[in-house]
Design an enzyme around this catalytic site. Structure first.
Site: not given
Ligand code: DQA
Length: 152
Positions: A9-10, A17, A22, A74, A77, A80, A87, A98, A100, A102
Site C-alpha cells: 500500500p501507498n 507521499r 521516500y 516491499n 505498512a 507491521h 503465511d 523483504e 524497504h 526507508s
Molecule cells: C516502507 C516502510 C513502511 O513502514 C511503510 O509503512 C511504507 C513503506 C518503506 O519502503 O520504507 O509504506 O515499507
C-alpha cells in the site's frame, strides 16, 4: 530467472507521499530503475502493486503457479500487521527478500515489527530504490546466477 517485484500500500504514491522519507521519484521511476538493474543480471521481472492485503496474498500465490524464482517484496505498512502475508510467503516457499525504501530500524516503534521477516531470506532497508536491485542481486547469487555487485 524470473522475479516478481511486489509492492504494498501507498507505494503507488511515491513522488507524492512524504518525499523527505521516500524521495521525489515515482512508482514508474522505480519500475524503470529496477527493470534496468534486473536486465543487467539477465533476470526477467514483473511488477505488481496493490493497496489491498488479499490482493498481495493472491499475487504471492500466483507467483508459485507462474514458477517465479524469487520475490522482491516491499509489503509497506502490511509488514507491521499481516499474518496473512507471512503465511502466503511461507506457503509458496519462493525465496523472498523483504525491501524497504526507508530505514525502518530508525523510525517509529510500530515499524520495528515485521511479521514477514521470518519467512524471508534477507531484509534490505534504507537504501532507497537501490535496495530493490540489491535484493535482485542477492537472489541471483542465491539461485546460482550472477555474483552480487552492490551488496550492503
Ligand atoms: C516502507 C516502510 C513502511 O513502514 C511503510 O509503512 C511504507 C513503506 C518503506 O519502503 O520504507 O509504506 O515499507
Amino acid at each position: 530467472m524470473k522475479f516478481l517485484v511486489l509492492n504494498g500500500p501507498n507505494i503507488n504514491m511515491l513522488g507524492i507521499r512524504e518525499p523527505a522519507i521516500y524521495g521525489k521519484d515515482t512508482y514508474e521511476d522505480l519500475q524503470d530503475y529496477v527493470r534496468k538493474g534486473c536486465g543487467k543480471l539477465g533476470a526477467e521481472v514483473s511488477f505488481y502493486q496493490s493497496n489491498h492485503e488479499g490482493d498481495l496474498v493472491d499475487a504471492i500465490q500466483q507467483a508459485y503457479f507462474d514458477k517465479a524464482d524469487g520475490i522482491i517484496f516491499n509489503p509497506a505498512a502490511y509488514t507491521h500487521t499481516s499474518v496473512a502475508i507471512l503465511d502466503a510467503v511461507k506457503a509458496v516457499g519462493i525465496p523472498t527478500v523483504e525491501v524497504h525504501i526507508s530505514d525502518v530500524s530508525k523510525r517509529e516503534d510500530f515499524r520495528q515489527v515485521s511479521y514477514v521477516r521470518s519467512a524471508c531470506v534477507k531484509t534490505i532497508a534504507g537504501h532507497g530504490f537501490a535496495g530493490y536491485v540489491m535484493a535482485a542481486e542477492y537472489l541471483a547469487d542465491l539461485l546460482g546466477g550472477v555474483t552480487g555487485l552492490t551488496q550492503p
